[in-house]
Each structure stands twice: as structure tokens, then as C-alpha cells.
Design an enzyme around this catalytic site. Structure first.
Site, mmCIF file in Angstrom:
data_model
loop_
_atom_site.group_PDB
_atom_site.id
_atom_site.type_symbol
_atom_site.label_atom_id
_atom_site.label_comp_id
_atom_site.label_asym_id
_atom_site.label_seq_id
_atom_site.Cartn_x
_atom_site.Cartn_y
_atom_site.Cartn_z
ATOM 1 C CB SER A 201 9.368 -46.855 10.412
ATOM 2 O OG SER A 201 9.176 -45.468 10.323
ATOM 3 C CB CYS A 325 11.160 -41.266 21.236
ATOM 4 S SG CYS A 325 10.944 -41.711 19.517
HETATM 5 N N1 PLP Z 1 10.777 -48.825 16.871
HETATM 6 C C1 PLP Z 1 12.062 -48.482 16.873
HETATM 7 C C2 PLP Z 1 13.099 -49.490 17.228
HETATM 8 C C3 PLP Z 1 12.442 -47.175 16.544
HETATM 9 O O1 PLP Z 1 13.742 -46.828 16.549
HETATM 10 C C4 PLP Z 1 11.432 -46.245 16.216
HETATM 11 C C5 PLP Z 1 11.778 -44.843 15.917
HETATM 12 O O2 PLP Z 1 12.712 -44.296 16.463
HETATM 13 C C6 PLP Z 1 10.096 -46.671 16.217
HETATM 14 C C7 PLP Z 1 9.808 -47.971 16.550
HETATM 15 C C8 PLP Z 1 8.986 -45.743 15.878
HETATM 16 O O3 PLP Z 1 8.958 -45.486 14.493
HETATM 17 P P1 PLP Z 1 8.215 -44.184 13.936
HETATM 18 O O4 PLP Z 1 9.096 -43.024 14.246
HETATM 19 O O5 PLP Z 1 8.079 -44.439 12.478
HETATM 20 O O6 PLP Z 1 6.903 -44.114 14.625
#
Ligand code: PLP
Length: 380
Positions: A201, A325
Site C-alpha cells: 500500500s 481501522c
Molecule cells: N493490511 C495491513 C497489515 C494494514 O496495516 C493495512 C492498513 O492499516 C491494510 C492492510 C490496509 O491498507 P489500506 O489502508 O491501504 O487499505
């Protein structure tokens, strides 16, 4: 008030070179890569160059990189792709209980469609055991999804070992790795890990929000995520987000060049933080020192995290109680680690970036110390 930003696992400030690259693309090279005129041709050339830059940082071929809108999209796509490719082989998925919601939620949705999902639980230190994967693997397993670095504990998971297990058992299951938190923090390549699919990302590495990439191993017959104008070799239609892609590529190149230097710096800063906080903050518990250099999980038992996070924020210090999140909801990661309720309720995640200084850590230690004096303890 100066801001002390210690929440780099949530997101990062855009690097100046990434911002400049985006600005140039927005204001000068703003063509649609599919247009036939010179601005379009220029934009298409630039996207090709940026794909090569991302591939170089990841250590794969440019044609194995597909731009997405975020890590969440990459994770969702990888999972739907793997179950589609395995649809004649079985309906069993293995993942871990400590994955990001971007992996867990699609898995839950698949359960509603008749898939069986095995969630591997971590040990008390937050690590997944390869033996547990070996025990869970079945002839009808079509996907193993395991993250490289956990976003709340910094634990590095045994992805390469998982690939070995699949190989040893001659499993047809595809291996997906969510490497969002490991990218440009640790040296790795998708091939070295043995991953068929791997997610990164942009906004976690000094790029902009709104862009990411999915690595799809060459040779895998991928199916489209979005159908339309045929961009991304027909697999993810939609006009390319050229400013975000330009910024992502610039951040990849900068981060790749500085990887070793940043790793060393962040590891030193984390060691300093541990020493300082343990010496100066009474009652502090170190929950996970984090194998990855940028994440440290601590707890102040008796002091609810949300209260402490707000208290620190009032003093200009930004960190979080776990994954951004969760928005204050209890963390499934800490819940899976057998921690006492008081420790879980007091969890704080510190995540460092290369611009953080020891002076900032001194200020954090002082603020946490005063939190233990000024806030009312709920008892341990
Ligand atoms: N996977 C992990 C381990 C993450 O820490 C995050 C974001 O916090 C994501 C996926 C999701 O990424 P994005 O925010 O770009 O959708």
C-alpha cells in the site's frame, strides 16, 4: 504546539519527492494513459516507468505489478482470485486470527458462501506456528493467507516457512501475503517468500493515500477485478490514478534506497524507547517489542487506552491504541494473545518513522509518566 507523530503504521506523511511527483503529474503530465495524443502517450510512458520503480523496490518483474486503490483492495482481490482459481480443487482456506480486517472480512464473506476457513492462532508473543499450518493443511485447501508483519504487534510471521510447508505437502493452495506493514521496512521479495500473491500500500511508505499494488506471480492466470476499459492488462479497468502512482513510485525508490539505513535507525530508536519508557513510566508493560523495526506495543494497565491516546493527543503526541481501522473497538489481535483484560484495555501502539528523534521519545516518556500521575487508574 508541535506534533510528535508516532503512528506511522496507521499512515505516513507524504515524502517531498512523492508530493512533487504527484504535483507534476497533476499539473503538467496530466494526460489519460489511454489517450492517443502526446499527453496520453507521455502519461502511459510514465506509468510504465513507475511500474518498473515499484517492481524494483519489491524485487519482482514490472509485469507482475498491478496498481490498486489501496492495500484493502489488493487483499480482497488476492483472496477472490485465489478462490476462483481453486474453485475446482476445494473450498478450504487457511489464514491467521491476527490478519488485518482487509483479509478477515473477505474470508468471513466466503464462509457465508460455503467456504470453510481455519484461523491459525498466535502464541503469547503474537507469532503463528508453522506446525499449526502444517496440521491445518488439507487436500482441499485452496488458499493460505498470512501477513508478513502484524500491524499491531510488529511480529514477523513465518511466510517463507509457510511456502515450504505447501511445497513439502505438494499442496495446490496459493500463498497470499499481506506485506503492507513489511514493505520497505524489511528486505524481502515475493519470490524469496514463495508468495503467489502479495499486497502493498502506498500511504504506509510515504506515498499518497488511494494507491497500492498487488503482485501476481507471472504464470498465474488472473481474472479481472474490475471490467471496463481494459487497463492493467484487462484485470483492473479504470483510468490509472497517475498522480498517486507517480507518488507511490517516488516513495518506493526513496524507501528502497534508504532501507538498510532506516532499519538500523528505527531499531536503535526503538531500543532507546524501550529503555527510556521502562525506566521512567511506572507500571508499563512491554507487550511486544516487535520484530519489525517500526512497531512497539506497550500497555499501561489500569489506564484505558482511549483515555491515554486523547491525553497524549492534547500534548501534541499522536499514537494509537491499535489498528486505526478499529476506531476504538477492541483489537482482535491483542484478544488472540491471551493477555489479561487490564493489559488489553491499556494497549498503546507506538510506530516509528525515520523522522522521529530521541528528543521526541523523551517527550513521550515524560507525557506517559505524567499520565500515570494525572489520570485516574481503573486498577489492575
Ligand atoms: N493490511 C495491513 C497489515 C494494514 O496495516 C493495512 C492498513 O492499516 C491494510 C492492510 C490496509 O491498507 P489500506 O489502508 O491501504 O487499505
Amino acid at each position: 504546539m508541535n506534533t510528535i507523530y508516532l503512528d506511522h503504521a496507521a499512515t505516513t506523511r507524504v515524502l517531498p519527492e512523492a508530493a512533487q511527483a504527484a504535483l507534476r503529474v497533476m499539473t503538467q503530465d496530466y494526460g489519460n494513459p489511454s489517450s492517443l495524443h502526446h499527453l496520453g502517450v507521455q502519461a502511459a510512458k510514465e506509468v510504465a516507468g513507475h511500474r518498473a520503480e515499484v517492481a524494483a523496490a519489491l524485487g519482482c518483474k514490472p509485469e507482475e505489478i498491478y496498481f490498486t486503490s489501496c492495500g484493502t483492495e489488493g487483499d480482497n482481490w488476492a483472496i477472490s482470485l485465489a478462490v476462483h482459481l481453486g474453485r475446482h480443487k476445494g473450498k478450504h482456506i487457511i489464514t491467521t486470527a491476527v490478519e488485518h480486517a482487509a483479509v478477515l472480512e473477505p474470508c468471513k464473506a466466503l464462509e457465508l458462501q460455503g467456504y470453510e476457513v481455519t484461523y491459525l492462532h498466535p502464541d503469547a508473543t503474537g507469532h503463528i506456528r508453522t506446525e499449526d499450518l502444517e496440521a491445518a493443511l488439507r487436500p482441499d485447501t485452496v488458499l493460505v493467507s498470512m501477513m508478513l508483519v502484524n500491524n499491531e504487534t510488529g511480529a514477523i510471521q513465518p511466510v517463507a516457512e509457510a511456502a515450504q510447508v505447501l511445497k513439502r505437502h505438494k499442496s495446490a493452495a496459493l500463498l497470499h501475503c499481506d506485506a503492507v506493514q513489511g514493505f520497505l521496512k524489511l528486505p524481502f521479495t515475493p519470490k524469496g517468500l514463495g508468495a503467489d500473491l502479495l499486497t502493498v500500500s502506498g500511504h504506509k511508505i510515504g506515498g499518497m493515500k488511494g494507491v497500492g499494488a498487488l503482485y501476481i506471480r507471472s504464470g498465474l492466470r488472473a481474472v479481472p477485478l474490475l471490467r471496463g476499459g481494459g487497463q492493467e492488462k484487462g484485470l483492473r479497468s479504470g483510468t490509472e490514478a497517475t498522480p498517486q502512482i507517480a507518488a507511490f513510485a517516488a516513495a518506493c525508490t526513496a524507501g528502497h534506497q534508504a532501507l538498510d539505513q532506516h532499519r538500523e535507525y528505527l531499531s536503535g530508536l526503538k531500543a532507546y524507547t524501550l529503555e527510556k519508557l521502562q525506566a521512567e513510566v511506572p507500571g508499563l508493560v512491554v507487550v511486544s517489542q516487535g520484530d519489525a523495526p517500526h512497531i512497539l506495543a506497550i500497555s499501561l494497565p489500569g489506564y484505558p487506552s482511549q483515555v491515554v491516546v486523547r491525553y497524549l493527543s492534547d500534548k501534541g503526541i499522536c499514537l494509537s491504541s491499535g489498528s486505526a481501522c478499529h476506531k476504538g473497538k477492541a483489537s482482535h489481535v491483542y484478544a488472540s494473545m491471551n493477555l489479561s483484560k487490564a493489559v488489553r484495555d491499556g494497549m498503546l501502539r507506538i510506530s516509528f518513522g525515520p523522522e522521529n528523534t530521541r528528543e521526541e521519545i523523551d517527550a513521550l516518556a515524560e507525557a506517559l509518566h505524567s499520565a500515570t500521575k494525572e489520570l485516574i487508574s481503573m486498577g489492575r
